[in-house]
Design a protein around this motif. Structure first.
Motif, mmCIF file in Angstrom:
data_model
loop_
_atom_site.group_PDB
_atom_site.id
_atom_site.type_symbol
_atom_site.label_atom_id
_atom_site.label_comp_id
_atom_site.label_asym_id
_atom_site.label_seq_id
_atom_site.Cartn_x
_atom_site.Cartn_y
_atom_site.Cartn_z
ATOM 1 N N GLU A 159 -7.287 0.880 -2.135
ATOM 2 C CA GLU A 159 -7.304 1.107 -1.049
ATOM 3 C C GLU A 159 -6.304 0.853 -0.117
ATOM 4 O O GLU A 159 -6.620 0.649 1.213
ATOM 5 C CB GLU A 159 -8.868 0.814 -1.285
ATOM 6 C CG GLU A 159 -9.567 0.655 0.364
ATOM 7 C CD GLU A 159 -10.584 -0.191 1.027
ATOM 8 O OE1 GLU A 159 -12.314 0.323 1.259
ATOM 9 O OE2 GLU A 159 -10.459 -1.064 -0.423
ATOM 10 N N ILE A 160 -5.430 1.762 0.112
ATOM 11 C CA ILE A 160 -4.067 1.724 0.790
ATOM 12 C C ILE A 160 -4.683 2.892 1.592
ATOM 13 O O ILE A 160 -4.838 3.587 1.775
ATOM 14 C CB ILE A 160 -2.904 1.846 -0.324
ATOM 15 C CG1 ILE A 160 -2.566 0.913 -0.450
ATOM 16 C CG2 ILE A 160 -1.466 1.618 1.196
ATOM 17 C CD1 ILE A 160 -2.177 -0.597 -0.382
ATOM 18 N N SER A 161 -4.623 2.030 3.459
ATOM 19 C CA SER A 161 -5.216 2.249 4.329
ATOM 20 C C SER A 161 -4.300 1.863 5.769
ATOM 21 O O SER A 161 -4.053 0.507 5.429
ATOM 22 C CB SER A 161 -6.079 3.046 4.216
ATOM 23 O OG SER A 161 -7.108 2.007 4.766
ATOM 24 N N PRO A 162 -4.450 2.437 7.349
ATOM 25 C CA PRO A 162 -3.676 1.833 8.193
ATOM 26 C C PRO A 162 -4.922 0.752 8.269
ATOM 27 O O PRO A 162 -4.730 -0.511 8.502
ATOM 28 C CB PRO A 162 -3.821 2.988 9.026
ATOM 29 C CG PRO A 162 -3.291 4.395 8.669
ATOM 30 C CD PRO A 162 -4.229 3.873 6.920
ATOM 31 N N TYR A 178 -6.497 9.193 1.937
ATOM 32 C CA TYR A 178 -6.007 8.217 0.941
ATOM 33 C C TYR A 178 -5.319 8.188 -0.239
ATOM 34 O O TYR A 178 -4.962 7.189 -0.574
ATOM 35 C CB TYR A 178 -5.229 6.775 1.866
ATOM 36 C CG TYR A 178 -4.391 7.008 3.774
ATOM 37 C CD1 TYR A 178 -3.482 7.448 3.925
ATOM 38 C CD2 TYR A 178 -5.906 6.927 4.267
ATOM 39 C CE1 TYR A 178 -4.020 7.268 5.154
ATOM 40 C CE2 TYR A 178 -5.614 7.122 5.534
ATOM 41 C CZ TYR A 178 -4.494 6.792 6.190
ATOM 42 O OH TYR A 178 -4.742 7.348 6.702
ATOM 43 N N LEU A 179 -7.197 8.828 -1.105
ATOM 44 C CA LEU A 179 -6.624 9.035 -1.839
ATOM 45 C C LEU A 179 -5.963 9.658 -3.141
ATOM 46 O O LEU A 179 -5.320 10.227 -2.550
ATOM 47 C CB LEU A 179 -8.075 9.198 -2.658
ATOM 48 C CG LEU A 179 -10.246 8.401 -1.627
ATOM 49 C CD1 LEU A 179 -10.881 9.286 -2.447
ATOM 50 C CD2 LEU A 179 -9.398 7.155 -2.996
ATOM 51 N N SER A 180 -5.162 8.800 -4.344
ATOM 52 C CA SER A 180 -4.857 9.300 -5.122
ATOM 53 C C SER A 180 -5.155 10.443 -5.813
ATOM 54 O O SER A 180 -6.613 10.606 -5.526
ATOM 55 C CB SER A 180 -4.378 8.005 -5.584
ATOM 56 O OG SER A 180 -4.918 7.814 -6.860
ATOM 57 N N PRO A 181 -4.895 11.834 -6.286
ATOM 58 C CA PRO A 181 -5.679 12.366 -6.941
ATOM 59 C C PRO A 181 -6.661 12.222 -8.198
ATOM 60 O O PRO A 181 -7.349 12.733 -8.289
ATOM 61 C CB PRO A 181 -4.528 13.388 -8.189
ATOM 62 C CG PRO A 181 -3.830 13.811 -6.469
ATOM 63 C CD PRO A 181 -3.394 12.363 -5.613
#
Length: 288
Positions: free
Chosen positions: A27-30, A69-72
């Motif tokens: 859940e990497i996000s600002p 920011y989701l990965s595929p």
């Protein structure tokens, strides 16, 4: 640009520490990255974090996390998500910090998720022309669709960024050397200096006869340099010289006095006509 890279370097160090403990953030996000007063980066938001060997890491077909920011592999709802998903999300974050735009954006969440899986993001240099090719290449490698094509770990991503940081710093040093400034910043620098060195704002002077006549009619003569001596259309003078001339100066108030006399005569004549018309109307009514 170097500030953005420095922020991500600290973020990747935190991610590497988590990945070493076999914990994937996901859940990497600002909203989960904080900057302390001392400039240190703090990573939070481990509500979706799981160990990579946890069978409940991701249920098939279930999408978790901030959509931009989701990965595929997270979009696809795959169960074998590893630390390279965090590498992708960190790459999105760096892309946004440097260019000011997200790699993929839309009003539809479905369109954004589809773009993560199928679309190629614009080159960072297309959105910000001073981004060196080396920096663009590092960002785009982190944003590869397939995990095997990305950096194998957060540490590998961090090493690549450390190498290209020198190039970004060199670009910024050149910009400072050429005194490149954002628009509208310090517009009064080096303008209108008096002998004391004070800064004075400047104004454009119009030197056409029509403009000079209009200025004299409305405001009266101005003190300072003779308007008749101006030859260029875009000469500049400090604002402190554009002051009304003293009352006793030759020609001061001449136009105003002329207009006052004419106005009084006009008002008197109109008043005479109105009174005369009223008297005639009264006499006509009396005779009737």
């Amino acid at each position: 640009m170097t500030e953005s890279i420095d922020i991500l370097l600290q973020l990747l160090e935190a991610l590497q520490h988590a990945h070493t403990a076999d914990v994937i953030h996901r859940e990497i996000s600002p909203s989960n990255v904080f900057l302390s007063a001392g400039g240190h980066v703090k990573l939070s938001g481990f509500t979706l974090a799981r160990q990579s060997n946890d069978p409940k890491l991701t249920a098939p077909g279930l999408v978790n996390g901030p959509v931009h920011y989701l990965s595929p592999e997270q979009v696809k709802g795959l169960s074998d998500v590893d630390g390279r998903a965090d590498v992708y999300s960190a790459g999105v974050l760096l892309y946004e910090m440097i260019t000011g735009s997200k790699p993929f954006d839309s009003r539809s969440q479905f369109d954004i998720m589809q773009a993560h899986v199928m679309s190629t993001p614009p080159e960072p240099s297309d959105l910000r022309e001073d981004v060196p090719p080396e920096v663009s290449a590092v960002i785009l490698k982190a944003l590869e669709k397939f995990p095997d094509d990305r950096y194998r770990s957060a540490e590998e991503f961090r090493e690549a960024l450390t190498r290209v940081r020198k190039k970004a710093l060199e670009i910024e040093s050149q910009e400072r050397a050429f005194n490149i400034r954002p628009p509208m910043e310090n517009l009064d620098d080096d303008l209108g200096k008096e002998s004391s060195g004070a800064h004075l704002p400047l104004v454009q002077r119009r030197s056409s006869p029509r403009a000079r006549a209009a200025m004299a009619t409305v405001r009266g003569p101005l003190s300072g340099p003779d308007w008749g001596e101006i030859e260029g259309d875009d000469d500049e003078i400090p604002m402190d010289q554009l002051q009304p001339a003293p009352a006793g100066a030759p020609g001061a108030g001449a136009h105003s006095q002329a207009w006052k006399t004419r106005d009084l005569l006009t008002v008197g004549f109109l008043t005479f006509l109105m009174v005369g018309a009223a008297v005639v109307a009264v006499l006509f009514l009396l005779e009737g």
